[in-house]
Design a protein around this motif. Sequence first.
Motif, short mmCIF file in Angstrom:
data_model
loop_
_atom_site.label_atom_id
_atom_site.label_comp_id
_atom_site.label_asym_id
_atom_site.label_seq_id
_atom_site.Cartn_x
_atom_site.Cartn_y
_atom_site.Cartn_z
N ALA A 135 0.79 -1.61 0.02
CA ALA A 135 -0.11 0.02 -0.03
C ALA A 135 0.81 1.46 0.20
O ALA A 135 0.68 2.30 -0.87
CB ALA A 135 -0.94 0.20 1.74
N HIS A 136 2.28 1.22 0.34
CA HIS A 136 3.19 2.38 0.37
C HIS A 136 3.17 2.90 -0.62
O HIS A 136 3.88 3.72 -0.61
CB HIS A 136 4.09 2.30 1.82
CG HIS A 136 3.77 1.59 2.92
ND1 HIS A 136 4.39 1.17 3.97
CD2 HIS A 136 2.90 2.25 3.38
CE1 HIS A 136 3.52 0.75 5.30
NE2 HIS A 136 2.87 2.00 5.07
N ARG A 137 2.98 1.86 -1.90
CA ARG A 137 3.43 3.21 -3.68
C ARG A 137 2.35 2.11 -4.39
O ARG A 137 2.48 1.99 -5.13
CB ARG A 137 4.76 1.85 -3.70
CG ARG A 137 6.14 2.31 -3.31
CD ARG A 137 6.45 3.27 -3.02
NE ARG A 137 6.85 3.96 -4.23
CZ ARG A 137 7.72 5.25 -5.26
NH1 ARG A 137 7.58 5.94 -4.18
NH2 ARG A 137 7.80 5.24 -6.30
N THR A 139 -1.96 10.57 -15.67
CA THR A 139 -2.77 11.69 -16.33
C THR A 139 -0.80 12.65 -15.94
O THR A 139 -0.66 12.36 -14.75
CB THR A 139 -3.56 12.85 -15.46
OG1 THR A 139 -4.97 11.97 -15.46
CG2 THR A 139 -3.75 14.08 -16.27
N PRO A 140 -0.22 12.76 -16.87
CA PRO A 140 1.00 13.08 -16.54
C PRO A 140 0.71 14.15 -15.75
O PRO A 140 0.37 15.14 -15.88
CB PRO A 140 1.57 13.71 -18.07
CG PRO A 140 0.43 12.65 -18.84
CD PRO A 140 -0.86 12.27 -18.24
N LEU A 141 1.31 14.12 -14.66
CA LEU A 141 1.43 15.34 -13.68
C LEU A 141 1.87 16.60 -14.09
O LEU A 141 1.46 17.84 -13.81
CB LEU A 141 2.38 15.03 -12.54
CG LEU A 141 2.21 13.66 -11.64
CD1 LEU A 141 3.01 13.41 -10.27
CD2 LEU A 141 0.95 14.29 -11.28
N ASP A 142 2.60 16.99 -15.30
CA ASP A 142 2.82 18.35 -16.14
C ASP A 142 1.31 18.44 -16.37
O ASP A 142 1.31 19.92 -16.93
CB ASP A 142 3.94 18.18 -17.00
CG ASP A 142 3.80 17.15 -18.11
OD1 ASP A 142 2.81 16.49 -17.63
OD2 ASP A 142 4.93 17.87 -18.56
N LYS A 143 0.09 17.41 -17.14
CA LYS A 143 -0.77 18.50 -17.38
C LYS A 143 -2.13 18.33 -16.09
O LYS A 143 -2.89 18.74 -16.45
CB LYS A 143 -1.47 17.46 -18.46
CG LYS A 143 0.03 16.60 -19.06
CD LYS A 143 0.23 18.09 -20.19
CE LYS A 143 1.00 17.38 -21.00
NZ LYS A 143 1.09 18.81 -22.03
N ARG A 185 -1.41 17.77 -2.34
CA ARG A 185 0.36 17.58 -2.18
C ARG A 185 0.70 16.62 -1.35
O ARG A 185 1.61 16.11 -1.69
CB ARG A 185 0.70 18.60 -1.68
CG ARG A 185 2.62 19.25 -1.96
CD ARG A 185 2.79 20.11 -1.85
NE ARG A 185 2.79 21.44 -2.92
CZ ARG A 185 3.89 21.03 -3.25
NH1 ARG A 185 4.90 20.18 -3.39
NH2 ARG A 185 3.76 21.59 -5.17
N PRO A 186 0.00 16.84 0.09
CA PRO A 186 0.54 15.39 1.07
C PRO A 186 0.46 13.58 0.49
O PRO A 186 1.45 13.28 0.78
CB PRO A 186 0.01 15.49 1.54
CG PRO A 186 -0.60 17.15 1.94
CD PRO A 186 -0.69 17.55 0.34
N ILE A 187 -0.42 13.37 -0.97
CA ILE A 187 -0.40 12.19 -1.43
C ILE A 187 -0.23 12.17 -2.13
O ILE A 187 0.91 10.66 -2.26
CB ILE A 187 -1.84 12.36 -1.73
CG1 ILE A 187 -3.09 12.09 -0.31
CG2 ILE A 187 -1.81 11.16 -2.34
CD1 ILE A 187 -4.25 12.65 -0.98
N LEU A 188 0.49 12.76 -3.51
CA LEU A 188 1.21 13.11 -4.20
C LEU A 188 2.38 12.86 -3.74
O LEU A 188 3.57 13.02 -5.38
CB LEU A 188 0.75 13.89 -5.28
CG LEU A 188 -0.38 13.47 -5.64
CD1 LEU A 188 -0.92 14.27 -7.43
CD2 LEU A 188 -0.43 12.32 -6.71
N ALA A 189 3.31 14.12 -2.99
CA ALA A 189 4.73 14.09 -2.96
C ALA A 189 5.42 12.97 -3.18
O ALA A 189 6.43 13.54 -4.22
CB ALA A 189 4.79 14.35 -0.95
N PRO A 190 5.67 12.00 -3.43
CA PRO A 190 6.76 11.37 -4.02
C PRO A 190 6.92 11.31 -5.09
O PRO A 190 8.24 10.57 -5.56
CB PRO A 190 6.52 10.02 -3.15
CG PRO A 190 5.70 10.38 -2.21
CD PRO A 190 4.47 11.17 -2.82
#
Length: 292
Positions: free
Chosen positions: A261-263, A271-275, A285-290
């Motif tokens: 679950a940690h990954r 979705t590409p994160l730059d989009k 941000r707290p969820i996507l930080a890695p």
Amino acid sequence: MALPAVKIGVIGGSGLYQMPALTDVQEYTISTPFGNPSDALLVGQLAGVPVAFLARHGRHHHLLPTELPARANIYALKTLGVQYIISVSAVGSLQAEVKPLDLVVVDQFIDRTRNRISTFFGEGIVAHITFEQPVCPALAQVVIDAIRELNLPDVTLHPRGTYVCMEGPAFSTRAESELYRSWGATVIGMTNLPEAKLAREAEIAYATLALATDYDCWHPEHASVSVDMVVNNLRKNVTNAQAVIQTAVAKIAAHPPQSKAHRALKNAIMTPLDKVPPATLEKLRPILAPYL
């Protein structure tokens, strides 16, 4: 006030509104992009281990299952750095062998909710988590080991079971109860599946300790479930539940379970994160930080 760093969270369901064994308690009111949690988070020491406790329905039980701010609850625990959640839940039994006052460590869920939002995603970002195993097997095993180690009198452990998550707040009809029994489901409750989905998206290992309080309404020799029945049995169960939690917390601290679950988001985000819109990235941000 700066937030503490806590790796273990406990969500207490009906009847479990506080943890008397929790010492040096501080209350934290955490606002989130998804609203306020059910109550203040209580952070203290349990068996010498930092733990965050949250009363799922609020300390005065003022929230219906449909009203639970599950996203805010899981998000707030994530902001504290929680990596493991033990969720305690009152349930009805759908099988004769699961008697009131028995403990069930759930391993599967069936979703019968209709009015719950159970994802952090949307608003410009899509993710599809793997959910074949909706609880973390490694964390569930810790809870099972804790129950076995305690050898609680007059308590039967069921180390696996399927939890039907219904909408509520009314209890089941007889026809519904018989339908769920025909599916092979073990217990029925109103809260844990949205939590499990959101915890997985937040990359938090999640396990459910289900406290059987009644036989729902299917059993011909037992009265139909009522609030009085649930509350009376919960009072008997809560002491056992707290002992299990305390033992499990010590085990997690001594040997933190390795959890997939940690990954969970590693290969889940489409979705590409730059989009992704900047506002959405900031909110998550707290969820996507890695991955940022």
